[in-house]
Scaffold this motif. Structure first.
Motif, short mmCIF file in Angstrom:
data_model
loop_
_atom_site.label_atom_id
_atom_site.label_comp_id
_atom_site.label_asym_id
_atom_site.label_seq_id
_atom_site.Cartn_x
_atom_site.Cartn_y
_atom_site.Cartn_z
N VAL A 5 -10.23 24.91 118.84
CA VAL A 5 -11.15 23.73 119.09
C VAL A 5 -10.94 22.65 118.08
O VAL A 5 -10.40 22.72 116.98
CB VAL A 5 -12.47 24.58 119.11
N PRO A 6 -11.98 21.52 118.35
CA PRO A 6 -11.85 20.58 117.30
C PRO A 6 -12.26 20.95 115.85
O PRO A 6 -13.27 21.70 115.62
CB PRO A 6 -12.84 19.48 117.82
N GLY B 243 -0.82 33.74 116.81
CA GLY B 243 -1.92 34.61 117.28
C GLY B 243 -3.02 34.23 117.83
O GLY B 243 -4.00 34.88 118.51
N ALA B 244 -3.26 32.74 117.73
CA ALA B 244 -4.48 32.09 118.28
C ALA B 244 -4.34 31.78 119.86
O ALA B 244 -3.24 31.82 120.16
CB ALA B 244 -4.63 30.82 117.53
N ARG B 245 -5.58 32.08 120.34
CA ARG B 245 -5.72 31.76 121.75
C ARG B 245 -6.05 30.40 122.06
O ARG B 245 -6.64 29.85 121.27
CB ARG B 245 -6.59 32.67 122.26
N PRO B 246 -5.48 29.91 123.13
CA PRO B 246 -5.79 28.47 123.50
C PRO B 246 -7.42 28.11 123.56
O PRO B 246 -7.75 26.91 123.08
CB PRO B 246 -5.34 28.19 124.96
N THR B 247 -8.28 28.98 123.90
CA THR B 247 -9.66 28.75 123.76
C THR B 247 -10.38 28.87 122.31
O THR B 247 -11.21 28.26 122.15
CB THR B 247 -10.70 29.83 124.69
N ALA B 248 -9.26 29.35 121.35
CA ALA B 248 -10.06 29.09 120.01
C ALA B 248 -9.23 27.95 119.20
O ALA B 248 -9.80 27.84 118.06
CB ALA B 248 -9.40 30.59 119.37
N ASP C 272 -5.51 17.49 113.42
CA ASP C 272 -6.56 18.12 114.01
C ASP C 272 -6.18 18.54 115.49
O ASP C 272 -6.17 17.73 116.33
CB ASP C 272 -7.77 17.29 113.88
N VAL C 273 -5.46 19.64 115.42
CA VAL C 273 -4.94 20.05 116.83
C VAL C 273 -5.84 20.34 117.93
O VAL C 273 -5.78 20.12 118.85
CB VAL C 273 -3.96 21.35 116.48
#
Length: 211
Positions: free
Chosen positions: A112-113, A105-110, A121-122
């Motif tokens: 973050v480091p 359910g995560a968005r690419p913009t979410a 640390d994806v």
């Protein structure tokens, strides 16, 4: 006494089957066989084992047996040997974890480091991929694009231009100071006729150099 034929092969197959059980367990937990070398599961050093069987000849010298084992591993994870695809195990693992985060359910913009998956640390890895997009090969870009990832936008330089434009002009400031000094002298002496030559030349030079 004659030794039974095929016994070494059966022993090797038994060892492979035992390790294959650990490989399946690792995939069920991590969703990828791109394990780091230090990974263990079910008391099996599965990370080192997977590293060994990725090497040329790692699945055995017999071509038929090696092909059968490769098919068994590919049935678990088609990307179990990312070296043949042109990238590292580390990259494959991070890409798999990114896909899992997005599937959750995560968005690419979410991503973050600081966003992690299984201790990796994806978010930091993804930021590096977007920043170095032009260094990726076509397949790497295509896989990220399939996940909704895009190249990082270039930072604008309007702030630097605005700072330069708003900076006061040095020449104008010098002229104002010279004019102020002249006015003070006139107010004190009553006339500009007796201005010392050196002061007059200095003020004149200042005024001339101002556009």
């Amino acid at each position: 006494m004659r030794r039974p034929t095929g016994e070494p092969a059966r022993t090797a197959d038994a060892g492979f089957d035992t390790n294959l059980g650990a490989v399946r367990a690792y995939y069920q937990l991590h969703g990828t066989l791109a394990a780091p070398r230090g990974a263990t599961i079910l008391d099996v050093a599965v990370g080192q084992y997977l590293s060994n069987i990725r090497r040329p000849g790692g699945l055995g010298k017999d071509p038929a047996r090696a092909q059968r084992r490769a098919a068994q591993l590919a049935a678990i994870d088609p990307d179990r040997n990312p070296g043949v695809l042109g990238w590292t195990v580390d990259r494959q693992r991070h890409c798999a974890y990114l896909a899992q985060l997005l599937a959750g359910g995560a968005r690419p913009t979410a991503v973050v480091p600081g966003v992690t998956r299984h201790g990796e640390d994806v978010g930091r890895w993804l930021a590096t991929q977007r920043r170095n997009w032009d260094r990726l090969n076509a397949e790497q870009q295509a896989r990220l694009e399939a996940l909704g990832v895009k190249k990082a936008a270039r930072a604008r330089r309007t702030a630097a231009k605005t700072t330069t434009a708003s900076r006061p002009r040095t020449g104008g400031t010098a002229f104002q100071k010279g004019l102020q000094a002249l006015q003070q002298y006139i107010a004190r002496e009553g006339t500009a006729a007796r201005i010392p030559a050196r002061t007059s030349r200095t003020w004149s030079s200042t005024a001339t150099s101002t556009p």
